[in-house]
Design an enzyme around this catalytic site. Structure first.
Site, PDB file in Angstrom:
ATOM      1  N   LYS A 115     -10.630   5.792  -1.925  1.00  4.08           N
ATOM      2  CA  LYS A 115      -9.574   6.816  -1.887  1.00  4.08           C
ATOM      3  C   LYS A 115      -9.990   8.084  -2.623  1.00  4.08           C
ATOM      4  CE  LYS A 115      -5.315   4.362  -0.944  1.00  4.08           C
ATOM      5  NZ  LYS A 115      -3.921   4.096  -1.350  1.00  4.08           N
ATOM      6  N   LYS A 201      -6.357   1.706  15.879  1.00  5.60           N
ATOM      7  CA  LYS A 201      -5.196   0.933  15.420  1.00  5.60           C
ATOM      8  C   LYS A 201      -3.894   1.628  15.819  1.00  5.60           C
ATOM      9  CE  LYS A 201      -4.474  -1.097  11.177  1.00  5.60           C
ATOM     10  NZ  LYS A 201      -4.796  -1.454   9.777  1.00  5.60           N
ATOM     11  N   LYS A 204       1.401   5.255  13.012  1.00  4.58           N
ATOM     12  CA  LYS A 204       2.555   6.162  13.037  1.00  4.58           C
ATOM     13  C   LYS A 204       2.111   7.606  13.154  1.00  4.58           C
ATOM     14  CE  LYS A 204       2.637   6.701   8.080  1.00  4.58           C
ATOM     15  NZ  LYS A 204       3.326   7.322   6.987  1.00  4.58           N
TER      16      LYS A 204
END
Ligand code: TRP
Length: 338
Positions: A115, A201, A204
């Site tokens: 990250k 994948k 959203k």
């Protein structure tokens, strides 16, 4: 058996979320509560502030996720369902454990490295100490088991290391304070791919709404999306091996298999040789039938902030009652006068 698990509140929930973590939680709840154990499930809203975020979105996502969990079958009477920030003992225990966790341990966390990337200096301190909060989440309740997918294994190991070092440093051998949590390997979560691209994948953030089945989609929308899903012109094979190199076909068959509670081979035994024209309506029906009651509950509950807040308040109260003894013992073990 006491299971503790957290999930970050995200919005725009879709079939991938349902067939991933959420369905596993429901299955664990049913299994564990039948066996006399206990499940604590929480929204990791404190974790969510480790990355840049929009405050109004965080509260909306937290409530939306609660609505989804309850709509999908998490029963607030059988599981303890709450959000982290209403149980201040999580943050308190994290601070106490910060004295035990080592910089070197945190530096080795792959999620931190991924990250932060090349910009470690620019990250929040919260992102670095994220795994210590996660350790506090489970140690606070003396969890015996924590469900972990591949990506969270290292964080559970860290929780065990922290527990062990704390027990070593501040407790006598016959009276360790913290339970070392064991991994609970959940049934493999299905990887649900986009309806427009079988190699990406379901997400959203895909700009095409046709790429996913949203938890807010009704039966008509579901059927339409399935019928428009990308496929290839070949008929379905009769064995899984025949799906090689056919990502879209593989995805639709896999979705059918999880929804029907069966295997890919069993689905292909039924549909092998048929075209998508025959298969898609069947998949659409199966999805619409299974998701309709969830969709109905979700859409109603989502609008009802009073009900959602009441669920979280009641769950947090139960969680606090379980958390206080361990937190008090931790203060005492460290010699903090209160
Ligand atoms: N970090 C976890 C994730 O992103 C969420 C989480 C926070 C969690 N605290 C936890 C999971 C405690 C299990 C136990 O998936």
């Amino acid at each position: 058996m006491r299971i503790v698990s957290g999930i970050q509140p995200t919005g725009n929930l879709h079939l991938g979320n349902y067939l991933g973590a959420i369905r596993n939680w429901v299955a664990m709840q049913d299994q564990v509560s039948a066996g006399g154990g206990q499940c604590l499930y929480f929204l990791a809203d404190l974790h969510a502030i480790s990355m840049p975020h929009v405050p109004a979105q965080l509260s909306a996502n937290t409530r939306e996720m609660v609505a989804a969990l309850v709509a999908c079958g998490i029963d607030p009477d059988r599981s303890i369902l709450f959000n982290q920030s209403q149980v201040p003992q999580h943050a308190e225990l994290q601070w106490l454990l910060n004295g035990t966790a080592r910089m070197g341990w945190l530096n080795r966390m792959t999620q931190w490295k991924d990250k932060a990337g090349k910009n470690r200096e620019g990250q929040s301190v919260a992102l670095f100490t994220y795994p210590v909060l996660q350790a506090a989440d489970v140690l606070l309740y003396q969890a015996t088991h924590v469900p972990v997918g591949e990506d969270q294994k290292q964080h559970l190991e860290l929780a065990r290391d922290i527990a062990q070092k704390f027990n070593n440093d501040f407790c006598t051998e016959d009276a360790p304070l913290f339970t070392l949590p064991e991994p609970y390997i959940p049934p493999e979560a299905a990887r649900i791919m986009s309806l427009r691209d079988g190699t990406a994948k379901m997400s959203k953030s895909d700009p095409s709404d046709m790429s996913r089945i949203n938890m807010t989609d009704d039966a008509d929308a579901i059927m339409q999306k399935v019928k428009k899903a990308k496929t290839d012109p070949e008929p379905l094979p009769s064995e899984a091996a025949g799906l090689e190199g056919r990502a879209e076909a593989r995805n639709l068959i896999a979705i059918y298999a999880v929804m029907a509670g069966t295997t890919v081979d069993a689905v292909l035994a039924d549909f092998g040789g048929q075209g998508f024209g025959a298969f898609k309506p069947r998949l659409g029906e199966l999805l619409a039938e299974t998701l309709a009651p969830i969709n109905e509950r979700f859409v109603a509950l989502r609008e009802d902030n009073a009900a959602l807040d009441a669920i979280l308040r009641a769950g947090s109260e139960k969680a606090r009652a379980l958390a206080v003894p361990t937190l008090n013992a931790t203060y005492a073990a460290l010699g903090l006068v209160r």
